[in-house]
Design a protein around this motif. Structure first.
Motif, PDB file in Angstrom:
ATOM      1  N   GLU A  49       0.878  -1.212  -0.022  1.00 44.82           N
ATOM      2  CA  GLU A  49       0.137   0.063   0.163  1.00 44.82           C
ATOM      3  C   GLU A  49       0.868   1.297  -0.024  1.00 44.82           C
ATOM      4  O   GLU A  49       0.448   2.233  -0.754  1.00 44.82           O
ATOM      5  CB  GLU A  49      -1.118   0.156   1.160  1.00 44.82           C
ATOM      6  N   ASN A  50       1.907   1.198   0.803  1.00 48.02           N
ATOM      7  CA  ASN A  50       2.839   2.488   0.686  1.00 48.02           C
ATOM      8  C   ASN A  50       3.343   2.676  -0.675  1.00 48.02           C
ATOM      9  O   ASN A  50       3.710   3.633  -0.850  1.00 48.02           O
ATOM     10  CB  ASN A  50       4.091   2.067   1.796  1.00 48.02           C
ATOM     11  N   LEU A  51       3.949   1.587  -1.388  1.00 45.49           N
ATOM     12  CA  LEU A  51       4.488   1.529  -2.532  1.00 45.49           C
ATOM     13  C   LEU A  51       3.421   2.357  -3.524  1.00 45.49           C
ATOM     14  O   LEU A  51       3.970   3.066  -4.436  1.00 45.49           O
ATOM     15  CB  LEU A  51       4.945   0.337  -2.986  1.00 45.49           C
ATOM     16  N   VAL A  52       2.223   1.906  -3.644  1.00 49.61           N
ATOM     17  CA  VAL A  52       1.358   2.660  -4.274  1.00 49.61           C
ATOM     18  C   VAL A  52       1.165   3.850  -3.978  1.00 49.61           C
ATOM     19  O   VAL A  52       1.049   4.536  -5.065  1.00 49.61           O
ATOM     20  CB  VAL A  52       0.005   1.618  -4.252  1.00 49.61           C
ATOM     21  N   ASN A  53       1.016   4.090  -2.764  1.00 56.31           N
ATOM     22  CA  ASN A  53       0.723   5.732  -2.347  1.00 56.31           C
ATOM     23  C   ASN A  53       1.900   6.602  -2.737  1.00 56.31           C
ATOM     24  O   ASN A  53       1.678   7.511  -3.205  1.00 56.31           O
ATOM     25  CB  ASN A  53       0.598   5.665  -0.883  1.00 56.31           C
ATOM     26  N   VAL A  54       3.436   6.210  -2.759  1.00 55.64           N
ATOM     27  CA  VAL A  54       4.077   6.868  -3.041  1.00 55.64           C
ATOM     28  C   VAL A  54       4.178   7.055  -4.467  1.00 55.64           C
ATOM     29  O   VAL A  54       4.461   8.145  -5.080  1.00 55.64           O
ATOM     30  CB  VAL A  54       5.660   6.153  -2.626  1.00 55.64           C
ATOM     31  N   THR A  55       3.727   5.880  -5.415  1.00 54.80           N
ATOM     32  CA  THR A  55       3.815   6.171  -7.166  1.00 54.80           C
ATOM     33  C   THR A  55       2.523   7.111  -7.199  1.00 54.80           C
ATOM     34  O   THR A  55       2.504   8.026  -8.299  1.00 54.80           O
ATOM     35  CB  THR A  55       3.576   4.780  -7.435  1.00 54.80           C
ATOM     36  N   ARG A  56       1.316   6.940  -6.431  1.00 54.26           N
ATOM     37  CA  ARG A  56       0.348   7.700  -6.591  1.00 54.26           C
ATOM     38  C   ARG A  56       0.730   9.484  -6.591  1.00 54.26           C
ATOM     39  O   ARG A  56       0.231  10.097  -7.411  1.00 54.26           O
ATOM     40  CB  ARG A  56      -0.744   7.528  -5.708  1.00 54.26           C
ATOM     41  N   ALA A  57       1.500   9.915  -5.545  1.00 53.12           N
ATOM     42  CA  ALA A  57       1.749  10.991  -5.514  1.00 53.12           C
ATOM     43  C   ALA A  57       2.680  11.637  -6.611  1.00 53.12           C
ATOM     44  O   ALA A  57       2.654  12.801  -6.929  1.00 53.12           O
ATOM     45  CB  ALA A  57       2.460  11.041  -4.049  1.00 53.12           C
ATOM     46  N   HIS A  58       3.799  10.638  -6.928  1.00 53.49           N
ATOM     47  CA  HIS A  58       4.718  10.874  -7.839  1.00 53.49           C
ATOM     48  C   HIS A  58       3.827  11.195  -9.268  1.00 53.49           C
ATOM     49  O   HIS A  58       4.071  12.208 -10.005  1.00 53.49           O
ATOM     50  CB  HIS A  58       5.512   9.729  -8.251  1.00 53.49           C
ATOM     51  N   ILE A  59       2.917  10.551  -9.636  1.00 52.60           N
ATOM     52  CA  ILE A  59       1.999  10.888 -10.744  1.00 52.60           C
ATOM     53  C   ILE A  59       1.240  11.981 -10.957  1.00 52.60           C
ATOM     54  O   ILE A  59       1.096  12.768 -11.820  1.00 52.60           O
ATOM     55  CB  ILE A  59       1.023   9.317 -11.164  1.00 52.60           C
ATOM     56  N   VAL A  60       0.649  12.374  -9.447  1.00 57.77           N
ATOM     57  CA  VAL A  60       0.034  13.583  -9.505  1.00 57.77           C
ATOM     58  C   VAL A  60       0.867  14.795  -9.602  1.00 57.77           C
ATOM     59  O   VAL A  60       0.613  15.772 -10.185  1.00 57.77           O
ATOM     60  CB  VAL A  60      -0.635  13.628  -8.001  1.00 57.77           C
ATOM     61  N   ASP A  61       2.160  14.801  -8.960  1.00 55.99           N
ATOM     62  CA  ASP A  61       3.017  15.820  -9.095  1.00 55.99           C
ATOM     63  C   ASP A  61       3.822  15.906 -10.384  1.00 55.99           C
ATOM     64  O   ASP A  61       4.275  16.936 -10.643  1.00 55.99           O
ATOM     65  CB  ASP A  61       3.906  15.810  -7.739  1.00 55.99           C
ATOM     66  N   ASP A  62       4.134  14.665 -10.944  1.00 57.86           N
ATOM     67  CA  ASP A  62       5.431  15.002 -11.917  1.00 57.86           C
ATOM     68  C   ASP A  62       4.890  14.308 -13.291  1.00 57.86           C
ATOM     69  O   ASP A  62       5.747  14.526 -14.177  1.00 57.86           O
ATOM     70  CB  ASP A  62       6.178  13.898 -11.426  1.00 57.86           C
ATOM     71  N   ILE A  63       3.605  13.915 -13.437  1.00 59.71           N
ATOM     72  CA  ILE A  63       3.241  13.219 -14.813  1.00 59.71           C
ATOM     73  C   ILE A  63       2.106  14.110 -15.668  1.00 59.71           C
ATOM     74  O   ILE A  63       1.506  14.568 -14.836  1.00 59.71           O
ATOM     75  CB  ILE A  63       3.007  11.895 -14.637  1.00 59.71           C
ATOM     76  N   GLY A  64       2.304  14.127 -16.650  1.00 64.08           N
ATOM     77  CA  GLY A  64       1.140  14.907 -17.103  1.00 64.08           C
ATOM     78  C   GLY A  64       1.413  16.368 -17.262  1.00 64.08           C
ATOM     79  O   GLY A  64       2.391  16.805 -17.075  1.00 64.08           O
ATOM     80  N   TYR A  65       0.264  17.078 -17.395  1.00 65.08           N
ATOM     81  CA  TYR A  65       0.496  18.586 -17.297  1.00 65.08           C
ATOM     82  C   TYR A  65       0.840  19.124 -15.961  1.00 65.08           C
ATOM     83  O   TYR A  65       0.189  18.528 -14.844  1.00 65.08           O
ATOM     84  CB  TYR A  65      -0.780  19.512 -17.539  1.00 65.08           C
ATOM     85  N   ILE A  66       1.829  19.913 -15.764  1.00 66.71           N
ATOM     86  CA  ILE A  66       2.508  20.239 -14.421  1.00 66.71           C
ATOM     87  C   ILE A  66       2.360  21.713 -14.171  1.00 66.71           C
ATOM     88  O   ILE A  66       1.697  22.229 -13.276  1.00 66.71           O
ATOM     89  CB  ILE A  66       4.040  19.828 -14.433  1.00 66.71           C
ATOM     90  N   GLU A  67       2.562  22.448 -14.995  1.00 66.83           N
ATOM     91  CA  GLU A  67       2.720  23.941 -14.977  1.00 66.83           C
ATOM     92  C   GLU A  67       2.887  24.742 -16.172  1.00 66.83           C
ATOM     93  O   GLU A  67       3.227  24.032 -17.159  1.00 66.83           O
ATOM     94  CB  GLU A  67       3.697  24.432 -13.888  1.00 66.83           C
ATOM     95  N   LEU A  68       2.878  26.046 -16.122  1.00 67.32           N
ATOM     96  CA  LEU A  68       3.352  26.823 -17.198  1.00 67.32           C
ATOM     97  C   LEU A  68       4.675  27.330 -17.032  1.00 67.32           C
ATOM     98  O   LEU A  68       5.480  27.359 -15.952  1.00 67.32           O
ATOM     99  CB  LEU A  68       2.523  28.198 -17.287  1.00 67.32           C
ATOM    100  N   ASP A  69       5.395  27.003 -18.395  1.00 67.70           N
ATOM    101  CA  ASP A  69       6.745  27.243 -18.109  1.00 67.70           C
ATOM    102  C   ASP A  69       7.054  28.719 -18.589  1.00 67.70           C
ATOM    103  O   ASP A  69       6.089  29.638 -18.386  1.00 67.70           O
ATOM    104  CB  ASP A  69       7.624  26.702 -19.423  1.00 67.70           C
ATOM    105  N   GLN A  70       8.324  29.255 -18.466  1.00 67.98           N
ATOM    106  CA  GLN A  70       8.667  30.653 -18.430  1.00 67.98           C
ATOM    107  C   GLN A  70       8.010  31.369 -19.697  1.00 67.98           C
ATOM    108  O   GLN A  70       7.835  32.765 -19.650  1.00 67.98           O
ATOM    109  CB  GLN A  70      10.016  30.939 -18.491  1.00 67.98           C
TER     110      GLN A  70
END
Length: 594
Positions: free
Chosen positions: A501-522
């Motif tokens: 469960e912990n391994l899934v949770n860490v990956t879930r947080a990574h996908i939310v923070d680091d995958i797909g649209y993240i932010e607007l660049d400069q």
């Protein structure tokens, strides 16, 4: 209109006559011209008699039921043709059959082949000679009888076992509920019904609508789809893995058509893109799946059926396709240069490569290690490798799960802001030590430490130790027991429910923070994360949190992400009672970034 008799069969041509009235309200063919082919789309209407009016002259037209129409046409025109129907339930198969039967009943007699004479049946249509005798008690003989039939079959896996068909219609295959049938296993049985020894003697059509597939048999139907890619065509057999060939028609075909049925694709695409721009979350997923412009859109799932934020993964997938990210990957093999185990090189091999590489470090950061009293030790800390091995206790030959490994570039190196998968290994070696050696070469090239899922990794760990490369093995920094931590170096035991469960949770947080649209660049343009491997994206989308076994790629990736997190965090054991009690919600409080 000429006095041309369109029928050649005597029993039909004798019944046809040219209308004598001068005022005849009939359609006539004035001329036939060859024109360029243009995309069109068949349609159907919700009408009991399946009729609608088309064109300026209001021509009465019958709606399309492709599978049923092919069933009927095959049985009506080919001698001895047996046609089968299956659907998501027994009742649904009968309903498909009854639609065919209704069309058959409305046909004029001169269009019908010889049949049993029954006006209505709920279990089959037989194009065989009637059993009734004449008024004189004689059995009537017919000049030509097809001896063909159309039948609905129960939905279970074995209903068609041992039979032979000329055509099969498999309706709603993505909606077959668990417990009724497993459609991929069912097709393994049914596919033999269209073979005569080594020859294909029949055809089949497999269809499904898209809504709610994740709740039913969508994942199993996708296996059939993936195995129907012409890229898997065997040159000797002339068949794909499934024996089928997939066909995808994007939603911009047939969405807006003119009076002649020609598609305005440009308008339709603009319309769909404008509609999708208004939506987000599950509504966007539902729309893209209902009106797919890309093949990948068909297999989008609702987030409720997955532990991940699927919208983020799907954003990344669309970005990769739009930007041509997959085309930049290189496939090939790592090898020891000059036959000596000092330096690893990479050789491209598009056909037989075991690795897919999206990024390599600069030359000065490759093969970086030092020799210590413990053996070879990596001197770079920017890449971590997660490994999910198959059962390596004995040689593994034949079918089964692939060994999986992902190298992930961590935060900080060369300005990298998010963890990025840079190398993929999905391959099943014939012997466990061959796989272990592949992993050693991968680790030496990237100067990376490795973390291995504990279920079947003992052979790999021993191989690293025997080659004096044990310093490439990571410690499990989440383990409080120091003796166990050093004894199980390189292992992450993901068999425990809490640790999983912990391994899934860490990956879930990574996908939310680091995958797909993240932010607007400069520049104000949207910036996206990185996940350049389509196999990994598909595996993550299909992943079942209660059944890890088929998802080797996802497990290896999760371990690599956890390894990256542990490598840049200091543990405060006073706040962590045991690894199984690790709470991902307080992850950033317990660990401090270096």
């Amino acid at each position: 209109m000429t006095k041309f008799n369109p029928f050649r069969l005597k029993r039909k041509s004798e019944r046809w006559h040219y209308p004598k009235s001068k005022r005849r309200f009939v359609k006539s063919i004035e001329k036939i011209e060859v024109i360029d082919s243009k995309p069109v789309k068949c349609i159907s209407v919700d009408s009991k008699n399946s009729l609608y009016l088309a064109g300026k002259s209001y021509t009465v037209t019958h709606n399309t039921s492709v599978g049923g129409a092919i069933c009927y046409t095959t049985a009506m025109m080919l001698e001895g043709a047996k046609c089968a129907i299956q659907s998501k339930t027994n009742k649904d198969a009968v309903e498909v059959f009854l639609k065919i039967q209704e069309s058959w009943q409305r046909l004029p007699d001169f269009f019908k082949p010889i049949d049993t004479g029954e006006t209505k049946r709920s279990n089959a249509i037989y194009f065989t000679a009637p059993q009734k005798k004449s008024s004189k008690g004689e059995v009537k003989e017919y000049q030509y009888v097809l001896d063909s039939w159309i039948k609905p079959f129960p939905a279970n896996n074995m209903a068609q076992d041992g039979l032979g068909f000329r055509f099969g219609y498999y309706d709603e295959e993505g909606k077959v509920e668990k417990g009724v049938a497993e459609v991929d296993e069912r097709w393994e049985v049914n596919s033999k019904c269209f073979m005569s020894r080594d020859k294909v003697v029949g055809k089949s059509l497999h269809t499904t609508t898209v809504e709610d597939m994740e709740r039913f048999g969508g994942a199993r139907f996708k296996k059939i789809w993936d195995n129907s890619n012409v890229k898997t065509l065997d040159p000797l057999l002339g068949r794909t893995i499934s024996g089928l060939r997939k066909l995808f028609i994007p939603a911009d075909y047939g969405y807006k058509v003119d009076e002649w049925g020609y598609s305005d694709r440009e308008y339709a695409r603009r319309f769909h893109e404008a509609e999708m721009a208004r939506l987000s979350g599950s509504e966007l997923i539902s729309y893209r799946r209902k009106y797919p412009l890309r093949e990948s859109d068909m297999w989008l799932m609702e987030s409720t059926a997955s532990p991940w934020a699927l919208a983020k993964i799907q954003q990344q997938s669309q970005y990769n396709e739009d930007e041509g990210i997959y085309a930049e990957n290189r496939r090939g093999n790592f090898y020891w240069k000059n036959g000596e185990e000092n330096e690893v090189g990479f050789q491209e091999d598009k056909e037989n490569g075991r690795w897919t590489v999206a990024w390599m470090p600069p030359t000065e950061d490759r093969n970086q290690y030092r020799i210590s009293e413990y053996g070879r030790e990596p001197t770079r800390e920017h890449v971590r490798i997660g490994i999910d091995p198959t059962n390596l206790k004995a040689p593994v030959v034949g079918s089964g799960s692939d060994n999986a490994a992902y190298a992930v570039l961590d935060i900080g190196y060369m300005g990298n802001k998010t963890p990025k998968a840079v190398c993929e290994y999905l391959y099943r070696q014939d012997h466990p030590t061959d796989f272990a050696e592949d992993m050693r070469m991968m680790a030496v090239f990237y100067s990376a430490r490795v973390f291995v899922e504990n279920n079947a990794g003992s052979v790999l760990i021993r191989h690293f130790e025997n080659k004096r490369c044990e310093e490439y093995l990571m410690y499990n920094e989440l383990e409080k027991d120091q003796k166990k931590k050093f004894k199980e170096r390189g292992f992450y035991n993901a068999t425990n429910g809490g640790i999983r469960e912990n391994l899934v949770n860490v990956t879930r947080a990574h996908i939310v923070d680091d995958i797909g649209y993240i932010e607007l660049d400069q520049t104000g343009s949207p910036a996206y994360g990185s996940m350049p491997f389509p196999n990994l994206i598909e595996d993550l989308q299909d992943f079942e949190v209660d059944n890890w076994t088929p998802y080797d790629a996802t497990v290896a990736y999760m371990i690599a992400i956890l390894a990256c997190k542990m490598s840049r965090m200091n543990i405060d054991t006073s706040e962590l009672s045991a690894p199984a009690d690790f709470d991902v919600m307080s992850f950033h409080k317990i660990y401090k970034v270096k």
